[in-house]
Design an enzyme around this catalytic site. Structure first.
Site, PDB file in Angstrom:
ATOM      1  N   GLU A 126      43.277  35.438  49.961  1.00  0.00           N
ATOM      2  CA  GLU A 126      43.237  36.711  49.230  1.00  0.00           C
ATOM      3  C   GLU A 126      44.444  37.590  49.550  1.00  0.00           C
ATOM      4  O   GLU A 126      44.292  38.726  50.006  1.00  0.00           O
ATOM      5  CB  GLU A 126      41.941  37.463  49.570  1.00  0.00           C
ATOM      6  CG  GLU A 126      40.685  36.783  49.059  1.00  0.00           C
ATOM      7  CD  GLU A 126      40.404  37.037  47.583  1.00  0.00           C
ATOM      8  OE1 GLU A 126      41.256  37.648  46.906  1.00  0.00           O
ATOM      9  OE2 GLU A 126      39.346  36.581  47.116  1.00  0.00           O
TER      10      GLU A 126
ATOM     11  N   GLU B 214      35.624  28.271  48.559  1.00  0.00           N
ATOM     12  CA  GLU B 214      34.421  29.015  48.938  1.00  0.00           C
ATOM     13  C   GLU B 214      33.426  28.856  47.797  1.00  0.00           C
ATOM     14  O   GLU B 214      33.794  28.966  46.635  1.00  0.00           O
ATOM     15  CB  GLU B 214      34.715  30.510  49.144  1.00  0.00           C
ATOM     16  CG  GLU B 214      35.636  30.783  50.306  1.00  0.00           C
ATOM     17  CD  GLU B 214      35.982  32.278  50.493  1.00  0.00           C
ATOM     18  OE1 GLU B 214      35.206  33.131  50.043  1.00  0.00           O
ATOM     19  OE2 GLU B 214      37.041  32.539  51.064  1.00  0.00           O
TER      20      GLU B 214
HETATM   21  C1  IPT Z   1      35.753  36.050  49.542  1.00  0.00           C
HETATM   22  C2  IPT Z   1      36.610  36.095  50.769  1.00  0.00           C
HETATM   23  O1  IPT Z   1      37.642  35.160  50.676  1.00  0.00           O
HETATM   24  C3  IPT Z   1      35.841  35.862  52.013  1.00  0.00           C
HETATM   25  O2  IPT Z   1      36.641  36.221  53.095  1.00  0.00           O
HETATM   26  C4  IPT Z   1      34.575  36.636  52.015  1.00  0.00           C
HETATM   27  O3  IPT Z   1      34.865  37.989  51.954  1.00  0.00           O
HETATM   28  C5  IPT Z   1      33.778  36.264  50.829  1.00  0.00           C
HETATM   29  O4  IPT Z   1      34.476  36.554  49.675  1.00  0.00           O
HETATM   30  C6  IPT Z   1      32.498  37.042  50.714  1.00  0.00           C
HETATM   31  O5  IPT Z   1      31.703  36.960  51.827  1.00  0.00           O
HETATM   32  S1  IPT Z   1      36.519  37.054  48.320  1.00  0.00           S
HETATM   33  C7  IPT Z   1      35.303  37.374  47.114  1.00  0.00           C
HETATM   34  C8  IPT Z   1      35.209  38.825  46.880  1.00  0.00           C
HETATM   35  C9  IPT Z   1      35.599  36.686  45.843  1.00  0.00           C
END
Ligand code: IPT
Length: 984
Positions: free
Chosen positions: A415, A485
């Site tokens: 990010e 993720e």
């Molecule tokens: C995503 C982040 O990469 C991760 O660090 C964490 O924050 C996760 O979300 C949520 O728990 S970013 C997301 C807003 C798409």
């Protein structure tokens, strides 16, 4: 003498001054090392320049100072407090400036050299910091060594000439905020401190400098090629392979490959004039080719998790035992990959991944997420002034970790938007290490990366990507796809894992993903059980978004991890006729679970099963299979099952034995399990890796002949009896079943909204939790319209609805009895407009003094419609307390799915059809109101929910909501329960 106090380096965008160039990390068998971990003197001040530098001088008296443990974070040791934000910077965004309020910890460590330390004062020696957050300035014996940033990266200083045999003083000034903080906006607690090891390393003359182990594998020739490039001349020895060559010289030998499934390491040595350095060589070749990520010529499937470093008391200061526990837990739950979100881990973690076998995506310590709050204006990732810092971070990661076979991809960070700095990093990494693909999620064009990576993509879009229908830039269309993720494991959930896995296993381009995330970052706290954002009075925080892991903070596996283990199991055990082995149970099972909670796939004779090896490299020789035959949940026979040592991808039909002779009539299941045949370094013999369960015959649903009639209780004006049931004449409410008092039995549609129900505020799709509350489903009123006694039935007609709306549910309770058992049939018809699904649909009732719960159905753990793959049909027993799942922020939990019957508090309940069972010593409303585990105070009544259906869980706390087939849309429904008193 006046002492100069410099603070200019704090807001300097450059990486720092004075440190040695980064290099490979290694253990030397000859050179001494001395750990400076331990108790350090500590003084906290409020601003970077509040105290002068005199504390670093020789002879400064620190006897009045506090003490902190190093490695550690001072805010977890009683000095100041932690701050949690997701992506917002907890200070004004004005790079590279930081606030005047900048907690600064001065650390002092006096030490004498250990006996036998060679040549103090003349020999080479290096002082190494493995991690300091966020910016440090360092002195040894009064001489300044330099300053650095890059919290989760190593920094070394040459200190040889400064050392004395006794009376050394190391002084380290650590600032919580610095220019570096702008590059470290990861979603986690901000925790300043010297949180990783501090070590003094002797460097003898002629010692090794940097070196790079290139160990590739030719899967056609089955040979490994080794070349160790070394900054210093030396020889490379691998005795087991007969290798003895000069550094820099390639050698090809027959060898076994390293994979995450078969982590074959060869011990070797790099011998220079001054020392012998231990090598652990794993031969493997990684490439992004033909649109696939391949290792040793084969496409791999990542069954991954995102791992932040976390310990509920020590924060990110992890000890070796905790790191090992993480790897063991991952291996035992069929996880084969880890993304080191969002920074390089403690280096010992990678040693464990090499040794025990995990694919690692090593991610750089870089995130500038908070710049999204201002349209990415000023993003350091796209500002040339910051590029040296970005390159420094890339180099410190790659140089430290390049010799780990487990590291199969480099990730630029998380990010950080797009920009020239990222392109420069990718360019440098590609040049320095062409042997590994580069990953970065944040650039939709994939200009700099070798893999197309996304996060939280809904199933349908993942499927489109799998089919190559996603369009996008040409370069990207050729790339393999991973979800870096997905399946946000916050609170109860994630739902939908099985549906993702089915896609991954169907489309070659989809090479799996990494669940977000491994562990809840709850902080152990007397007040709350576990604390989360806001519990330390932070002015800006993101609440319990920091608790979104598959493990609870104490590393107990959550139901989500148990589900993941089942979903990603590397062996499919399916019905003989299953065309695609798919995952676990036959397709449609989840839907069936949602609809009738039977947890049973299609019935029919089962005389053989289809076993499919879903490993990418290993055959099945490490596994021993067993069968068992159960009737009504009782095992009536079991034994070993011979399964061939199938090659990866291969599948075979395996005959089951005859059903055990003389097995009683009833609902019968075969359960086939694949267990470890021998102890492995990560689990003992007998550990279950995969299983499948097959229903042979249907359950006999309870039938109750309506022979009893409702009659007034003589002399008791307000009561009616029907068989064992006692009812209130006026309201029709059930009062007792035999001698078991029952309170408050009525329709219930409310659940204590989960984090996934509530959803993340930024979601575009409607979020159920808020809609439910708006409609008022948490404040339903029950109006009794009629209590009718007809010949053999007591019928209670009601309307259940919240204030303020015309929408409601008409609910009719029809009671009958055969004299000993009491059957309730509930008929529900929605009235008016129902724009939202229902949270749950069933009845709730209160029992006194229920403690043990026995049931036959899905277990042993919690299950919901889209998270029910891991439920085994069987007989289970638990205390009411142990039925609770301790989500850090309390929310709906604990349902057992597909329950045929249950007994608790003297009451027996049979379901027609099966039901979800939930029991707790507080009401749903109390659970809903609780913010922390310590808010839950048991009352005298056990509240039991018998649910015909539940709404799915989904993953909307960050990703998509439940799939349509897991939604509980309001519609006409009818379901029955049979109540009786448990005899005896
Ligand atoms: C995503 C982040 O990469 C991760 O660090 C964490 O924050 C996760 O979300 C949520 O728990 S970013 C997301 C807003 C798409």
């Amino acid at each position: 003498m006046t002492v100069r106090t410099r603070t200019d380096y704090v807001e300097d965008v450059s990486p720092g001054t004075g440190a040695l160039p980064p290099r490979a990390r290694y253990a030397s068998s000859d050179a001494m090392s001395f750990s400076l971990n331990g108790d350090w003197f500590f003084r906290l001040s409020e601003a970077a320049g509040a105290e002068d530098d005199s504390f670093a001088r020789d002879g400064y008296d620190t006897s009045g100072w506090a003490r902190v443990a190093v490695p550690g974070h001072w805010v977890l040791q009683g000095h100041g407090s932690p701050v949690y934000t997701n992506h917002r910077y907890p200070f004004p965004v004005d790079p590279p400036r930081v606030p005047d309020e900048n907690p600064t910890g001065d650390h002092v460590r006096p030490f004498d050299l250990p006996a036998g330390w060679p040549d103090p004062g003349t020999g080479g020696a290096v002082l190494r910091f493995d991690g300091v957050e966020s910016c440090a300035r360092v002195w040894l014996n009064g001489t300044e060594l330099g300053d650095f940033k890059g919290s989760r990266l190593p920094h070394e200083f040459a200190v040889g000439t400064l050392l004395r045999p006794v009376g050394n003083v190391l002084a380290v000034r650590v600032h919580q905020w610095s220019a570096g903080s702008y590059l470290e906006d990861q979603d986690q607690w901000w925790l300043p401190g010297v949180f990783r090891d501090v070590t003094l390393l002797h460097r003898p003359p002629g010692s090794a400098g940097d070196f790079f182990v290139h160990a590739s594998y030719d899967h056609l020739g089955r040979t490994g090629t080794l070349r160790v490039d070394s900054a210093v001349a030396g020889r490379v020895l691998v005795p087991e392979l007969g290798v003895d060559v000069a550094a820099g010289e390639p050698v090809t030998v027959p060898a076994e490959p390293w994979t995450a499934e078969t982590p074959r390491l060869y011990d070797g040595v790099l011998a220079t004039a001054g020392e012998r350095v231990a090598l652990r060589v794993g031969f493997r070749t990684v490439e992004s080719a033909d649109g696939l990520i391949k290792v040793n010529g084969r496409a791999v499937l990542f069954r991954g998790v995102n791992r932040h470093e976390w310990h509920p008391r020590r924060g990110r200061a992890l000890d070796l035992a905790t790191m090992r526990e993480d790897v063991l837990l991952m291996k035992r739950h069929n996880i084969n990959a880890v993304r080191t979100s969002h920074y390089p881990p403690h280096p010992a973690f990678l040693d464990l991944c090499d040794e025990l076998g995990l694919w690692v995506v090593d991610e750089c310590d870089l995130e500038t997420h908070g710049f999204t709050e201002q349209g990415r204006r000023g993003n350091p990732a796209d500002d040339d002034r910051w590029t040296p810092a970005l390159l420094d971070r890339a180099a410190r990661m790659v140089e430290r970790d390049k010799n780990h076979p487990s590291v199969v991809m480099w990730s630029l960070g998380n990010e950080a938007g797009t920009g020239r700095g990222l392109t420069a990093m990718a360019g440098w990494i590609h040049g320095r290490d062409p042997s590994r693909p580069v990953h970065y999620e944040g650039d939709p064009d994939c200009r700099d990366t070798d893999v197309y990576s996304r996060m939280y993509v809904p199933h349908a879009e993942v499927e489109a990507i799998g089919r190559g229908l996603d369009g996008g830039p040409r370069a990207r269309r050729r790339l393999p796809f991973v979800l870096c993720e997905y399946a946000h494991a916050m609170g109860n959930g994630p739902g939908g894992l099985a549906d993702y896995q089915r896609l991954f296993e169907t489309h070659d381009r989809l090479q799996g993903g990494f669940v977000w995330e491994w562990i809840d970052h709850g902080i152990e706290d007397e007040r709350y059980g576990y604390a989360y954002g806001g519990d330390f009075g932070e002015e800006l925080h993101d609440g319990n978004f920091v608790c979104d892991g598959l493990l609870f903070p104490d590393r107990r596996p959550s139901p989500g991890l148990v589900e993941l283990k089942k979903v990603v199991e590397p062996v499919a055990i399916g019905r003989r006729d299953s065309l695609s082995p798919g995952i676990g149970r036959a397709p449609g099972t989840d839907a069936a679970a949602a609809a009738d909670n039977s947890l049973g796939p299609g019935l029919g004779p089962v005389d053989a099963v289809r076993v499919t090896n879903k490993y990418d490299f290993a055959d099945l020789s490490a596994l021993a299979f067993t069968w068992s035959y159960e009737v009504d949940g009782e095992t009536v026979g079991s034994g070993p099952l011979a399964v061939p040592a199938l090659a990866p991808g291969a599948s075979a039909e395996v005959e089951l034995p005859e059903a055990p002779p003389g097995a009683p009539a009833g609902e019968a299941h075969w359960t086939v399990r694949a267990r470890l045949a021998a102890d492995t370094p990560w689990a003992p013999r007998g550990h279950v890796v995969a299983w499948g369960q097959f229903a042979v015959s249907a359950r006999r649903t309870p039938s109750v002949a309506a022979t009893a009639a409702p009659v007034p209780v003589p002399g008791e004006d307000g009561l009616i009896t029907l068989g064992p049931g006692t009812f209130d004449t006026r309201t029709g409410a059930l009062r007792a079943v035999g001698g078991v008092a029952v309170t408050g039995l009525r329709l219930d549609v409310w659940r204590a909204t989960t984090d996934n129900d509530d959803g993340a505020a930024w979601q575009r799709d409607p979020r159920c939790g808020p809609l439910w509350r708006t409609l008022g489903l948490h404040r339903m009123r029950h109006r009794v319209d009629a209590v009718e006694r007809t010949g053999d039935a007591l019928t209670v007609r009601t309307r259940v609805a919240p204030a303020g709306t015309g929408a409601g549910l008409s609910a009719v309770y029809r009671w009958t009895s055969d004299g000993t058992r009491l059957r309730l049939t509930v008929s529900v018809v929605p009235r008016g407009d129902w724009p939202v699904p229902l949270p749950r649909l069933g009845v709730r009732l209160g029992l006194a003094a229920a403690d043990r719960v026995r049931w036959y159905g899905g277990g042993p753990g919690e299950a919901y419609p889209d998270s029910s793959t891991a439920a085994v049909v069987g007989r289970w027993e638990s205390s009411v307390d142990d039925l609770q799942t301790p989500y850090v922020r309390p929310q709906e939990n604990g349902a057992r799915a597909g329950v045929r019957w249950a007994e608790l508090g003297g009451l027996r309940v049979e379901g027609d059809p099966g039901f979800f069972l939930t029991a707790r010593r507080w009401t749903t409303e109390q659970l809903d109101a609780a913010a922390h585990l310590t808010d839950l105070v048991p009352g005298d009544t056990v509240w039991v929910n018998l649910d015909h259906a539940q709404h799915g869980l989904g993953s909307q706390s960050c990703g998509p909501g439940p799939l349509p087939r897991h939604r509980l849309e309001a519609g006409p429904a009818e379901f029955s329960f049979v109540f009786s008193e448990v005899p005896g």
